[in-house]
Design an enzyme around this catalytic site. Sequence first.
Site, mmCIF file in Angstrom:
data_model
loop_
_atom_site.group_PDB
_atom_site.id
_atom_site.type_symbol
_atom_site.label_atom_id
_atom_site.label_comp_id
_atom_site.label_asym_id
_atom_site.label_seq_id
_atom_site.Cartn_x
_atom_site.Cartn_y
_atom_site.Cartn_z
ATOM 1 N N CYS A 43 0.679 -1.322 0.169
ATOM 2 C CA CYS A 43 0.106 -0.150 -0.058
ATOM 3 C C CYS A 43 0.870 1.318 -0.005
ATOM 4 C CB CYS A 43 -0.945 -0.125 1.285
ATOM 5 S SG CYS A 43 -2.095 1.359 1.291
ATOM 6 N N CYS A 48 -1.619 1.821 -2.943
ATOM 7 C CA CYS A 48 -2.628 2.782 -2.905
ATOM 8 C C CYS A 48 -1.865 4.170 -2.628
ATOM 9 C CB CYS A 48 -3.498 2.555 -1.354
ATOM 10 S SG CYS A 48 -3.243 1.044 -0.687
ATOM 11 N N LYS A 51 -0.045 5.360 -6.034
ATOM 12 C CA LYS A 51 -1.216 5.270 -6.989
ATOM 13 C C LYS A 51 -2.088 6.480 -6.893
ATOM 14 C CE LYS A 51 -4.961 3.994 -5.988
ATOM 15 N NZ LYS A 51 -5.579 2.705 -6.017
ATOM 16 N N TYR A 178 -9.393 -3.067 -11.453
ATOM 17 C CA TYR A 178 -9.439 -1.719 -10.705
ATOM 18 C C TYR A 178 -7.886 -1.322 -11.102
ATOM 19 C CZ TYR A 178 -6.819 -2.409 -6.016
ATOM 20 O OH TYR A 178 -6.096 -2.909 -5.182
ATOM 21 N N GLU A 182 -7.381 2.221 -13.092
ATOM 22 C CA GLU A 182 -6.587 3.496 -12.474
ATOM 23 C C GLU A 182 -5.372 3.926 -13.370
ATOM 24 O OE1 GLU A 182 -8.004 2.674 -8.018
ATOM 25 O OE2 GLU A 182 -5.936 1.899 -8.396
ATOM 26 N N ALA A 341 -13.375 2.084 -2.800
ATOM 27 C CA ALA A 341 -13.312 3.158 -3.823
ATOM 28 C C ALA A 341 -12.482 2.703 -5.094
ATOM 29 C CB ALA A 341 -12.893 4.674 -3.550
ATOM 30 N N HIS A 436 -26.871 21.632 -0.120
ATOM 31 C CA HIS A 436 -26.978 22.200 -1.517
ATOM 32 C C HIS A 436 -26.033 23.356 -1.763
ATOM 33 C CE1 HIS A 436 -29.232 22.836 -5.067
ATOM 34 N NE2 HIS A 436 -29.175 24.396 -4.625
ATOM 35 N N GLU A 441 -26.214 15.238 -2.600
ATOM 36 C CA GLU A 441 -27.400 15.641 -2.186
ATOM 37 C C GLU A 441 -28.497 14.852 -2.788
ATOM 38 O OE1 GLU A 441 -29.407 19.443 -3.007
ATOM 39 O OE2 GLU A 441 -27.607 19.870 -4.041
HETATM 40 P P1 FAD Z 1 1.245 -5.885 1.966
HETATM 41 O O1 FAD Z 1 1.055 -4.865 2.322
HETATM 42 O O2 FAD Z 1 1.563 -6.570 0.676
HETATM 43 O O3 FAD Z 1 2.401 -6.465 2.880
HETATM 44 C C1 FAD Z 1 3.383 -7.583 2.867
HETATM 45 C C2 FAD Z 1 4.830 -7.252 3.083
HETATM 46 O O4 FAD Z 1 5.371 -8.594 3.420
HETATM 47 C C3 FAD Z 1 5.673 -6.765 2.054
HETATM 48 O O5 FAD Z 1 6.305 -5.655 2.336
HETATM 49 C C4 FAD Z 1 6.507 -7.903 1.446
HETATM 50 O O6 FAD Z 1 7.752 -7.362 1.139
HETATM 51 C C5 FAD Z 1 6.881 -8.680 2.905
HETATM 52 N N1 FAD Z 1 6.999 -10.099 2.558
HETATM 53 C C6 FAD Z 1 6.427 -11.128 1.896
HETATM 54 N N2 FAD Z 1 7.103 -12.141 1.909
HETATM 55 C C7 FAD Z 1 8.078 -12.207 2.901
HETATM 56 C C8 FAD Z 1 8.917 -13.122 3.549
HETATM 57 N N3 FAD Z 1 8.817 -14.231 3.308
HETATM 58 N N4 FAD Z 1 9.602 -12.506 4.290
HETATM 59 C C9 FAD Z 1 9.755 -11.200 4.925
HETATM 60 N N5 FAD Z 1 8.803 -10.113 4.182
HETATM 61 C C10 FAD Z 1 8.003 -10.716 3.351
HETATM 62 N N6 FAD Z 1 -6.039 -1.091 -1.273
HETATM 63 C C11 FAD Z 1 -6.774 0.027 -0.811
HETATM 64 O O7 FAD Z 1 -7.541 -0.544 0.071
HETATM 65 N N7 FAD Z 1 -7.142 1.057 -1.672
HETATM 66 C C12 FAD Z 1 -6.153 1.284 -2.748
HETATM 67 O O8 FAD Z 1 -6.429 2.237 -3.354
HETATM 68 C C13 FAD Z 1 -5.472 0.336 -3.237
HETATM 69 N N8 FAD Z 1 -4.466 0.516 -4.216
HETATM 70 C C14 FAD Z 1 -3.625 -0.597 -4.771
HETATM 71 C C15 FAD Z 1 -2.984 -0.186 -5.927
HETATM 72 C C16 FAD Z 1 -1.993 -1.219 -6.287
HETATM 73 C C17 FAD Z 1 -1.271 -0.763 -7.580
HETATM 74 C C18 FAD Z 1 -1.910 -2.294 -5.711
HETATM 75 C C19 FAD Z 1 -0.883 -3.530 -5.905
HETATM 76 C C20 FAD Z 1 -2.563 -2.696 -4.503
HETATM 77 C C21 FAD Z 1 -3.557 -1.619 -3.783
HETATM 78 N N9 FAD Z 1 -4.282 -1.715 -2.773
HETATM 79 C C22 FAD Z 1 -5.303 -0.815 -2.577
HETATM 80 C C23 FAD Z 1 -4.215 -3.099 -2.006
HETATM 81 C C24 FAD Z 1 -3.456 -2.818 -0.585
HETATM 82 O O9 FAD Z 1 -2.104 -2.378 -1.088
HETATM 83 C C25 FAD Z 1 -3.368 -4.352 -0.121
HETATM 84 O O10 FAD Z 1 -4.505 -4.781 0.073
HETATM 85 C C26 FAD Z 1 -2.525 -4.176 1.273
HETATM 86 O O11 FAD Z 1 -1.094 -3.755 0.953
HETATM 87 C C27 FAD Z 1 -2.373 -5.676 1.785
HETATM 88 O O12 FAD Z 1 -1.425 -5.633 2.957
HETATM 89 P P2 FAD Z 1 -0.854 -6.699 3.474
HETATM 90 O O13 FAD Z 1 -0.348 -6.513 5.017
HETATM 91 O O14 FAD Z 1 -1.737 -8.075 3.406
HETATM 92 O O15 FAD Z 1 0.090 -7.246 2.753
#
Ligand code: FAD
Length: 450
Positions: A43, A48, A51, A178, A182, A341, A436, A441
């Site tokens: 994110c 997010c 983006k 999405y 985007e 969104a 308004h 609205e």
């Molecule tokens: P992540 O945030 O993906 O974090 C996982 C972390 O684990 C990463 O940093 C990775 O490097 C680390 N990792 C993985 N494997 C290992 C390992 N074995 N050892 C150590 N570290 C590891 N969501 C929204 O709500 N609104 C938005 O507008 C939105 N826009 C997005 C736009 C894009 C282009 C993308 C790709 C995603 C978007 N999302 C959005 C989705 C959102 O980013 C994810 O839902 C969110 O980041 C999920 O969080 P998470 O904690 O599950 O994983």
Amino acid sequence: MAGYDVDLFVIGAGSGGVRAARIAAGHGASVMVAEEDRVGGTCVIRGCVPKKILVMASRYADDLEAAASFGWTVGARFDWQTLIRNKDTEIARLEGLYRTNLEKAGVTIVASRAVVEDAQTVRILTTGARIRAGRILIATGGYAVRDGFPGAEHAITSNEAFHLAQAPKRILVIGGGYIALEFAGIFARLGSEVTLVHRRDKLLRGFDEDVRLAVTESYEKSGIRLALEKTVKRLDKVGARLVATLSDGSEIEIDQVLNATGRKPNTDGLGLREAGVALDDNGAVVVDAFSRSSVPSIFAVGDVTGRANLTPVAIREGHAFADTEFGGKEVKVNHALIPTAVFSTPEIGTVGLTEADARKTHAHIDIYMTSFRPMRAAFSGRDQKMLMKLIVDKASDKVLGVHIVGPEAGEMIQLAGVAMTMGATKSDFDRTIAVHPTAAEELVTMRTPV
Ligand code: FAD
């Protein structure tokens, strides 16, 4: 916890992992978190946040175009490098904040990939250290999948789209979800010629049909070339250019291809199956309402569970896990009502059921829908429409779904989400006094079902 190096080991410092680690530490647990890339996760670093910055940059194109009708004379020029440089500075600032907050909470951050060795052990790959943990939280998120057509390696994913040396002159975006939408909107407004290839007849599968229709029409009108019901068969590099061959035999010459067809849970090589953790067919960790996996000491939150791949959901799940396991209060996350969104232009805000889903689950529903030109577009003469749709259960009068397409839809849907979470009925909407002149609205002034 007796006999363990730490009470909690979190793998992945993204949205869900960071929240879980911080809250668990706040409840007095000793916590270690491993991150193989940058703290903040998808994110903050490549999702997010960057983006939304690019979306905001791109929308100046519309504002500048409209400015003349409001009396402004504008001579504007866009510079991609400045945008990317400033975006990177902001991301580095946020990464620092996440890191500081973890450290302030007493969490130990390990800069390494980590894998599960057994139900109570995590191995840190850079040092080979084995950490014994009372509980292990898998918060590894997901990754962008690449299609399998010949030449797919010449395409970029959303990860690389944030770091291009320059905005492509001509770009082919593959996908109808999405993220594809985007980026197509971003590049089109920042001056690229954009073609979007999608294998279905409409964009945004799973969204309400009227929303899909409105967005598809808007994209066509905004000059994005839509190649629907087509796929990419091959991609060839010809000098500095790329040539994509589509399923109908046509060829498109472009400078860049963005493959945005989907994401998968990050569980490959993590040692989960070996430790006895059940994964579904897509590779997601199977969890219960308390984010417990099939192994009692291993939990999972966020995208790696494939429940709802959104940051606020991952954060909620991480928080609920920490409160339940370390805070002495059982907390479940309600996945039934998730406002969300899409930062396409026009923007989409949606909460609750689509009309199609409501028809499947409710005997009689009423649809309230309006489509109009927002005041700003009417004034500047722009061909832009706003769509608002309410889905109401006839028997209980409850609002089952709210769908908005147009400027600030994301901001509006957050508040509609509050109303729906409180169980709002159509009569509640009706007795709310309008603000308004606003677009919002219309949500409280629709009186006749369509
Ligand atoms: P992540 O945030 O993906 O974090 C996982 C972390 O684990 C990463 O940093 C990775 O490097 C680390 N990792 C993985 N494997 C290992 C390992 N074995 N050892 C150590 N570290 C590891 N969501 C929204 O709500 N609104 C938005 O507008 C939105 N826009 C997005 C736009 C894009 C282009 C993308 C790709 C995603 C978007 N999302 C959005 C989705 C959102 O980013 C994810 O839902 C969110 O980041 C999920 O969080 P998470 O904690 O599950 O994983």
